[in-house]
Design an enzyme around this catalytic site. Structure first.
Site, PDB file in Angstrom:
ATOM      1  N   VAL A 170      86.295   9.640 -12.054  1.00 12.24           N
ATOM      2  CA  VAL A 170      87.006  10.904 -12.229  1.00 12.24           C
ATOM      3  C   VAL A 170      86.031  12.039 -11.916  1.00 12.24           C
ATOM      4  CG1 VAL A 170      88.366  12.322 -13.821  1.00 12.24           C
ATOM      5  CG2 VAL A 170      88.409   9.834 -14.041  1.00 12.24           C
ATOM      6  N   HIS A 182      77.708  14.676  -6.156  1.00 12.87           N
ATOM      7  CA  HIS A 182      79.063  15.032  -6.610  1.00 12.87           C
ATOM      8  C   HIS A 182      79.337  14.348  -7.961  1.00 12.87           C
ATOM      9  CE1 HIS A 182      83.280  16.349  -5.117  1.00 12.87           C
ATOM     10  NE2 HIS A 182      83.333  16.165  -6.428  1.00 12.87           N
ATOM     11  N   LEU A 183      79.289  15.182  -9.000  1.00 12.32           N
ATOM     12  CA  LEU A 183      79.483  14.741 -10.382  1.00 12.32           C
ATOM     13  C   LEU A 183      80.726  13.855 -10.546  1.00 12.32           C
ATOM     14  CD1 LEU A 183      78.510  15.621 -13.351  1.00 12.32           C
ATOM     15  CD2 LEU A 183      80.368  17.248 -13.251  1.00 12.32           C
ATOM     16  N   HIS A 184      80.621  12.767 -11.309  1.00 16.58           N
ATOM     17  CA  HIS A 184      81.812  11.952 -11.592  1.00 16.58           C
ATOM     18  C   HIS A 184      81.623  11.107 -12.840  1.00 16.58           C
ATOM     19  CE1 HIS A 184      79.160   9.672  -8.891  1.00 16.58           C
ATOM     20  NE2 HIS A 184      79.595   8.580  -9.493  1.00 16.58           N
ATOM     21  N   PHE A 185      82.697  11.004 -13.613  1.00 18.95           N
ATOM     22  CA  PHE A 185      82.734  10.122 -14.776  1.00 18.95           C
ATOM     23  C   PHE A 185      83.109   8.721 -14.315  1.00 18.95           C
ATOM     24  CE2 PHE A 185      83.227  13.977 -17.317  1.00 18.95           C
ATOM     25  CZ  PHE A 185      82.568  13.641 -18.495  1.00 18.95           C
TER      26      PHE A 185
END
Ligand SMILES: [Zn+2]
Length: 161
Positions: free
Chosen positions: A57, A114-117
């Site tokens: 996400v 690119h940040l993501h959970f």
């Protein structure tokens, strides 16, 4: 410690180099891994999952850290993490989840810009299954079936922001 032979990690390393940012790419074209594209956040299936149902996400904006996000983006992102967990609960009935951020290469981030959970569903006894899921022949079938299973649930998803 047991060594797990995972040839798909090589494919991951090679593909990651030539493809660029998978999240930004997913926004500009349709593929069979992207489950949800919202105004501020998105959900993509991990092409190289640790286990079946492994979701990513991310915010729509190409950012590497949480402090770069504004309040609305933070709210949206966490709301989407929450709703994605809800959909996995409904469709795959896991016993629990590992949810987290890998910030920086040293922490294991594959796409650190690119940040993501990560949302990793867990089942009792799945540590043995991890080696099976890591098999290069098994993964594509799981990905397709899981995508077909999850996609309708993300179709009409409404976020609070
Ligand atoms: Zn990006």
């Amino acid at each position: 410690m047991k060594t797990v032979w995972a040839p798909w990690r090589i494919e991951y390393i090679l593909e990651n180099k030539k493809e660029g940012c998978i999240f930004c790419n997913a926004l500009s074209k349709n593929d069979d891994l992207t489950l949800f594209k919202g105004k501020l956040s998105m959900v993509v299936m991990n092409k190289f999952p640790y286990i079946n149902g492994h979701l990513l996400v991310a915010p729509v904006r190409h950012l590497s850290s949480l402090d770069g996000l504004n309040k609305r983006e933070k709210t949206d992102l966490l709301d989407l993490v929450d709703k994605s967990i809800g959909i996995l609960k409904l469709t795959m009935k896991p016993d629990g989840f590992n949810v987290g951020l890998n910030l920086g290469k040293v922490a294991g981030a594959g796409i650190e810009e690119h940040l993501h959970f990560h949302i990793v569903p867990r089942w009792f006894g799945d540590t043995n299954a991890l080696a099976v899921f890591a098999d290069v022949r098994v993964i594509p079938e799981h990905l397709k079936a899981t995508y077909t299973n999850l996609k309708p649930h993300f179709k009409n998803l409404k976020l609070s922001t």
